[in-house]
Design an enzyme around this catalytic site. Structure first.
Site, PDB file in Angstrom:
ATOM      1  N   ASP A  76      16.491 -18.224  34.326  1.00 23.01           N
ATOM      2  CA  ASP A  76      15.044 -18.025  34.181  1.00 23.01           C
ATOM      3  C   ASP A  76      14.296 -18.423  35.437  1.00 23.01           C
ATOM      4  OD1 ASP A  76      14.751 -17.209  31.361  1.00 23.01           O
ATOM      5  OD2 ASP A  76      15.679 -19.143  30.961  1.00 23.01           O
ATOM      6  N   HIS A 134      16.612 -13.388  34.687  1.00 17.08           N
ATOM      7  CA  HIS A 134      15.352 -13.063  34.010  1.00 17.08           C
ATOM      8  C   HIS A 134      14.205 -13.531  34.902  1.00 17.08           C
ATOM      9  CE1 HIS A 134      12.569 -14.068  30.315  1.00 17.08           C
ATOM     10  NE2 HIS A 134      12.108 -13.052  31.037  1.00 17.08           N
ATOM     11  N   HIS A 165      22.336 -17.036  31.626  1.00 11.82           N
ATOM     12  CA  HIS A 165      20.951 -16.553  31.695  1.00 11.82           C
ATOM     13  C   HIS A 165      20.160 -17.455  32.648  1.00 11.82           C
ATOM     14  CE1 HIS A 165      17.475 -14.405  29.999  1.00 11.82           C
ATOM     15  NE2 HIS A 165      16.832 -15.564  30.049  1.00 11.82           N
ATOM     16  N   ASP A 171      15.423 -13.532  23.470  1.00 10.00           N
ATOM     17  CA  ASP A 171      15.298 -14.772  24.229  1.00 10.00           C
ATOM     18  C   ASP A 171      14.178 -15.640  23.668  1.00 10.00           C
ATOM     19  OD1 ASP A 171      15.196 -16.695  26.223  1.00 10.00           O
ATOM     20  OD2 ASP A 171      14.628 -15.300  27.829  1.00 10.00           O
ATOM     21  N   MET A 179      11.277 -10.888  24.199  1.00  9.51           N
ATOM     22  CA  MET A 179      10.925 -12.311  24.149  1.00  9.51           C
ATOM     23  C   MET A 179      10.529 -12.668  22.720  1.00  9.51           C
ATOM     24  SD  MET A 179      11.534 -13.423  27.112  1.00  9.51           S
ATOM     25  CE  MET A 179      11.129 -15.103  26.625  1.00  9.51           C
ATOM     26  N   MET A 231      10.548 -14.096  35.606  1.00 11.52           N
ATOM     27  CA  MET A 231       9.203 -14.226  35.018  1.00 11.52           C
ATOM     28  C   MET A 231       8.221 -14.435  36.161  1.00 11.52           C
ATOM     29  SD  MET A 231      10.236 -16.570  31.803  1.00 11.52           S
ATOM     30  CE  MET A 231      11.840 -16.861  32.486  1.00 11.52           C
ATOM     31  N   MET A 247      10.758 -18.617  37.329  1.00 12.18           N
ATOM     32  CA  MET A 247       9.317 -18.601  37.005  1.00 12.18           C
ATOM     33  C   MET A 247       8.493 -18.864  38.258  1.00 12.18           C
ATOM     34  SD  MET A 247       9.455 -20.953  33.616  1.00 12.18           S
ATOM     35  CE  MET A 247      10.704 -20.699  32.357  1.00 12.18           C
ATOM     36  N   SER A 266      21.029 -20.284  28.458  1.00 10.42           N
ATOM     37  CA  SER A 266      19.984 -20.350  29.477  1.00 10.42           C
ATOM     38  C   SER A 266      20.062 -21.635  30.288  1.00 10.42           C
ATOM     39  CB  SER A 266      18.602 -20.238  28.828  1.00 10.42           C
ATOM     40  OG  SER A 266      17.630 -20.521  29.799  1.00 10.42           O
TER      41      SER A 266
HETATM   42  C1  DX5 Z   1      11.629 -18.987  28.131  1.00 15.33           C
HETATM   43  C2  DX5 Z   1      12.928 -18.560  28.773  1.00 15.33           C
HETATM   44  C3  DX5 Z   1      14.094 -18.784  27.885  1.00 15.33           C
HETATM   45  C4  DX5 Z   1      14.352 -20.217  27.511  1.00 15.33           C
HETATM   46  C5  DX5 Z   1      14.888 -20.204  26.121  1.00 15.33           C
HETATM   47  O1  DX5 Z   1      10.578 -18.623  28.941  1.00 15.33           O
HETATM   48  O2  DX5 Z   1      12.890 -17.202  29.117  1.00 15.33           O
HETATM   49  O3  DX5 Z   1      15.274 -18.180  28.425  1.00 15.33           O
HETATM   50  O4  DX5 Z   1      15.260 -20.865  28.366  1.00 15.33           O
HETATM   51  O5  DX5 Z   1      14.996 -21.512  25.684  1.00 15.33           O
HETATM   52  P1  DX5 Z   1      15.227 -21.872  24.157  1.00 15.33           P
HETATM   53  O6  DX5 Z   1      16.528 -21.252  23.748  1.00 15.33           O
HETATM   54  O7  DX5 Z   1      15.296 -23.378  24.160  1.00 15.33           O
HETATM   55  O8  DX5 Z   1      14.061 -21.335  23.377  1.00 15.33           O
HETATM   56 ZN    ZN Z   2      14.838 -16.114  29.686  1.00 17.81          ZN
END
Ligand code: DX5
Ligand code: ZN
Length: 213
Positions: free
Chosen positions: A32, A63, A30, A172, A134, A65, A34, A5
């Site tokens: 993320d 991904h 990956h 994840d 998740m 969010m 947000m 990620s």
């Molecule tokens: C959290 C993200 C994850 C995050 C995971 O909201 O969707 O992808 O980067 O991070 P770790 O592996 O540190 O829990």
């Molecule tokens: Zn993620």
């Protein structure tokens, strides 16, 4: 498979991060995204990701969010993404969104928060390419793995078999060597890992260790 990620990367030196990443055992990157609405944090957006996409040689596992992710199918496609993940919790017309992602030529993934049961996928499982479970509440890296996820992976594996779905199971949040091993044992296909890989003294080695599980 392993999907490191980007959220845990050093944003002040993404070029250096992509240098080792491109040579690593990672299968996907990956990403993320947000919005500060669906989740209580904001990460990065398309202007930054366009630069990352240019120097990343691996398929992008995006991904989202965010609320109304269907508004961004075109932007995600323009990045050259392989896979677009949307959250079940923000898509009242999930079947339509999955169709839009496929029409754009990408694989479609549906993501479930920790409190959302896998049973909600009963009528969409056969249409998706991946289910992302998740194992933390989304929004931040470095959180503790929620053990109940192991039971959800088992249930999801049964649901996919029953519905004839070929979808991959991705997990994840809080993935490390120990939780990663447990997840693989119950049927997870793709492990997302942020802090475990990017904060390791040797990220290449950490990535390889997860790939070898
Ligand atoms: C959290 C993200 C994850 C995050 C995971 O909201 O969707 O992808 O980067 O991070 P770790 O592996 O540190 O829990
Ligand atoms: Zn993620």
């Amino acid at each position: 498979m392993v999907s490191p990620s980007l959220l845990s990367a050093n944003f002040a030196n993404l070029e250096a991060e992509m240098k080792w990443f491109n040579q690593s055992s990672a299968d996907w990157l990956h990403i993320d995204i947000m919005d500060g609405v669906f989740v209580p944090n904001i990460s990065f957006g398309f202007p930054v990701l366009r630069h990352v996409a240019r120097i990343c040689c691996k398929p992008l596992d995006v991904h989202l969010m965010i609320v109304q992710p269907e508004k961004f199918v075109g932007e995600v496609k323009a990045l050259g993404a392989y896979l677009m993940n949307v959250h079940y919790e923000v898509c009242p017309h999930l079947h339509r969104v999955v169709g839009q992602i496929h029409e754009a030529g990408m694989k479609a993934g549906v993501t479930l928060n920790p409190a959302t049961p896998v049973s909600v996928l009963e009528d969409i499982a056969a249409d998706v390419d991946l289910v992302l479970l998740m194992s933390v509440n989304p929004g931040f890296g470095g959180q503790k793995f929620i053990p109940h996820t192991l039971e959800k992976v088992r249930q999801l594996r049964q649901l996919l078999d029953r519905t004839g779905s070929k979808a991959l199971i991705e997990v994840d949040g809080g993935v490390n060597l120990e939780t990663g091993r447990q997840l693989k044992a119950v049927g997870a296909d793709v492990l997302v890992a942020g802090s475990y890989i990017f904060s390791a003294p040797d990220p290449l080695k950490a990535c390889e260790a997860l790939s070898a599980l």
